[in-house]
Enzyme design. Structure first.
Site: not given
Length: 307
Positions: A105, A107, A206, A263, A268
């Protein structure tokens, strides 16, 4: 991560499977945090154990307080215990095509800022290891980086640890490939593809979009292990026969409380892992949902999918 895969639902029968609870050995606490770790959620469960935020210096191999009992009491240093599944919950589990799942995941909207991966054993459903790196942008001034990080991580209380640990994306991937090699999931001699493992993401953004974008910015060739992945939202749609547009929706429908901060990539990734564990325990078959034939051409393998 910021998903771009929103849209309308293909025509399917919306019969809903019953919801049940999957027991994991993690609960919530109101312990105060400092910038060396994730913030602590305020909601609680009725279990006797307590959730502790992860030491983010530890995830980068930089914690210098492992002999400090106060620090060890305050911060978690093991993701595997936090996400351990009760064997009694595995009655409906089925055999999988893969031995391991790599829950990813990312960011960062402009450039990738965080690259966390949770390694899950497909047979036991337990977490084997965690890879986590903060990523330093390569095409920004220091002033812009500071503004970017303050806006992204300042309110989460982890901006200091980001500045202390972040490295360029090229180094992150080198570290990641070393980590994959240690777990015997990848090797250049294997042609650069994953062995017995597959990436699991919450959306296509992603791997489909952001990884290639970042490779272009970093002037790198797209690694061949990013050629296919599993969008958990598509598997969720086809297994439970209901549409979930994101992690929070899936967690709410499966009655899984949020652990940590939404987030913050590492939190996450762990919460998506909990959704994956629950789906595996319920008997879902977790298969590849998208395959890249070239940097520009991606084939989606599920007819019914979140668009």
């Amino acid at each position: 991560a910021y998903s771009l895969s929103f849209g309308s639902l293909s025509s399917i029968t919306l019969s809903v499977l019953p919801v049940r609870t999957l027991s994991v050995s993690a609960s919530l606490s109101t312990t105060q945090h400092d910038p060396s770790s994730t913030p602590t959620p305020s909601n609680k469960t009725n279990t006797t154990s307590r959730w502790k935020p992860m030491c983010l210096y530890y995830t980068h191999g930089m914690c210098t307080m492992l002999d400090d009992p106060v620090h060890l009491e305050k911060f978690n240093h093991s993701c595997s215990e936090e996400l351990r599944v009760d064997v009694a919950e595995l009655k409906n589990k089925r055999s999988q095509e893969f031995d391991y799942f790599l829950v990813l995941d990312l960011e960062g909207k402009v450039e990738i800022l965080e690259f966390p991966v949770v390694l899950v054993d497909a047979k036991t459903l337990n977490v084997v290891d965690l890879f986590h790196r903060f990523v330093r942008p390569s095409k920004m001034t220091e002033q812009r980086i500071n503004e970017y990080i303050e806006g992204k991580y300042g309110n989460l209380g982890v901006d200091r640890v980001w500045h202390d640990t972040a490295i360029p994306f090229e180094e992150v991937l080198q570290n990641f490939e070393d980590w994959l090699t240690e777990h015997r999931l990848w090797g250049k001699e294997q042609g650069g593809h994953l062995d017995r493992a597959a990436f699991v993401t919450c959306g296509n953004w992603d791997v489909k979009t952001k990884i290639p974008q970042q490779c272009t910015v970093s002037k790198m060739k797209l690694p061949s292990y990013f050629m296919e992945w599993i969008n958990l939202k598509d598997v969720y749609l086809n297994f439970y026969k209901r549409r979930a547009t994101g992690m929070m929706t899936m967690m709410r429908e499966l009655q899984l409380p949020l652990l940590g901060s939404h987030h913050l990539g590492i939190d996450d990734a762990k919460n998506i892992t909990r959704v994956l564990q629950r789906m595996l325990a319920d008997g879902a078959l977790i298969q590849i949902t998208a395959r890249r034939h070239s940097p520009e051409k991606v084939e989606f393998l599920y007819e019914n999918r979140i668009r």
